[in-house]
Design an enzyme around this catalytic site. Structure first.
Site, short mmCIF file in Angstrom:
data_model
loop_
_atom_site.label_atom_id
_atom_site.label_comp_id
_atom_site.label_asym_id
_atom_site.label_seq_id
_atom_site.Cartn_x
_atom_site.Cartn_y
_atom_site.Cartn_z
N LYS A 1 -28.88 -15.51 5.51
CA LYS A 1 -29.56 -17.20 5.80
C LYS A 1 -30.53 -16.94 6.89
O LYS A 1 -30.46 -15.83 7.47
CB LYS A 1 -28.37 -17.98 6.38
CG LYS A 1 -27.16 -18.35 5.25
CD LYS A 1 -27.53 -19.23 4.20
CE LYS A 1 -26.35 -19.91 3.45
NZ LYS A 1 -25.92 -18.54 3.01
N SER B 1 -24.10 -14.08 -5.59
CA SER B 1 -23.67 -14.91 -4.44
C SER B 1 -24.73 -15.09 -3.33
O SER B 1 -24.78 -15.96 -2.86
CB SER B 1 -22.51 -14.22 -3.67
OG SER B 1 -22.99 -12.69 -3.25
#
Lengths: 220, 220
Positions: free
Chosen positions: B177, B138
């Site tokens: 992120k 993921s």
DNA sequence: ATTATAAGGACACACTTGTTCTATGTCAAA
DNA sequence: TTTGACATAGAACAAGTGTGTCCTTATAAT
């Protein structure tokens, strides 16, 4: 020779206290401090036991000097020190950069190096391992980014599935791929499953190293 | 901050003498010993310079304690200690796995841990850092693969450009992120430049940690 | 039971050692 | 020149600290 069990409870306590004290303060305790910590009310008794410990080879003393005590060797049954030794980190030479358009530079330390723990090298011999800093995004299909540090192990052979650094004669570049020997060719499979494999003839490529580990530092 | 050249000749001598003395004796020297060795015939002057060195961050003292001096950090220009100090490895708790569908587990060591060198932590405090093993693909858009080990630092705030672990309320998942605070929203930029950023409202996400380093071990 | 030896304790003494105070010198800024 | 911050020296002081002596108690061998 050194039989920890031959020591009295007090002497054992003194050793343990000594170790902790030096660790914490950076210098040894006084006789009186030892006495207080180990429930000995008399300085002469501490002194007596200290001399016993010197005799037994656990301590060294500098006469007529305050705090003139130092530990020699280790306390049997005390793992703390042992762990440290086992963990001793190793220095890996950082021999240069790895760029798609150039072969891996020769194995020569230029002064730079990085510290890693032996565990990070797996079974690889420390002396066979070197490090390269990845320059550019050419290895992005191997999930390796600009600035990553690749730990490589000089090997002459590779097993199927190994991640290797390969020099491709035809393309004139180095690449990091997974190695699979097929009947008449070598399949170099990108780590990223969406990319297509490359097929090369064994004579037209050179394995320059096997990837041991990749480290990606982030700006803090 | 620590500018070795700002130190006087005497202060430099004191540091060098200190190091040698501790190495040889196992305990620090007295003020008078320092004085004799560095040609200072006044204890108060030695004391004066020692305090200067404490101020400059080279030494620590324990008041009213004989030989209560210890070195901290290293002597600039003296490589011997640097290596030793820099090498001390630290243990980072491996608190669990990071999976897209679950928040980062609470900061509790379950016994597992990995050894890293302090240099790999950058400026991060050792005690604030924990490690997670990435499970699944993921995080592939963050260039992080299945099996990678992510070193995270517990922080409450992040600066623009930091790689962070964020829990997204709306999606019910954790993601890695780059963090950018924009006028009325947070932009979460994937490391992979071909991917599109995510925009979230500050109230609908939680920063769970800042990525310090990523380690990818390979099978040997 | 007696004796020898090891171990523990209290304390005074002398030396060690950090701290402080005062006086003096240096040097650059005002 | 004056001033003030900084550096140095020397001496005196007060704790800190190791050591020796004397004594008591425990343990083991005879």
């Amino acid at each position: 020779m050194k039989d920890f069990n031959k020591l009295s409870k007090r002497q054992r306590n003194i050793l343990i206290y000594m170790e902790g004290y030096v660790e914490k303060h950076g210098f040894p305790p006084t006789i009186r401090e030892i006495g207080t910590a180990t429930d000995i009310n008399s300085t002469s008794v501490v002194n007596y036991n200290l001399n016993k410990l010197v005799q037994a080879g656990y301590l060294e003393r500098s006469g007529r000097v305050s705090r003139g005590i130092r530990m020699v060797g280790e306390i049997p049954g005390d793992d703390k020190k042992k762990v440290k030794v086992a963990q001793a980190p190793v220095s890996i030479p950082l021999v240069g950069q790895i760029v798609a358009g150039e072969p891996v530079p020769p194995f020569e330390a230029n002064g730079d190096s990085i510290e890693v723990t032996p565990a990070m090298l797996g079974n690889a011999n420390v002396d066979d391992v070197f490090a390269l800093r990845v320059k550019g995004d050419s290895m992005i299909d191997a999930m390796i980014a600009d600035g990553d540090i690749v730990l490589l192990r000089r090997v002459s052979t590779a097993r199927n599935g190994d991640m290797v650094a390969v020099w491709l004669d035809e393309r004139g570049e180095t690449t990091l791929k997974r190695f699979y020997l097929e009947p008449d060719r070598i399949r170099l499979q990108p780590e990223n499953p969406t990319m297509q494999p490359i097929y090369v003839h064994p004579a037209h490529c050179q394995i320059q190293g096997k990837v041991v580990s990749v480290i990606r530092p982030f700006r803090q």
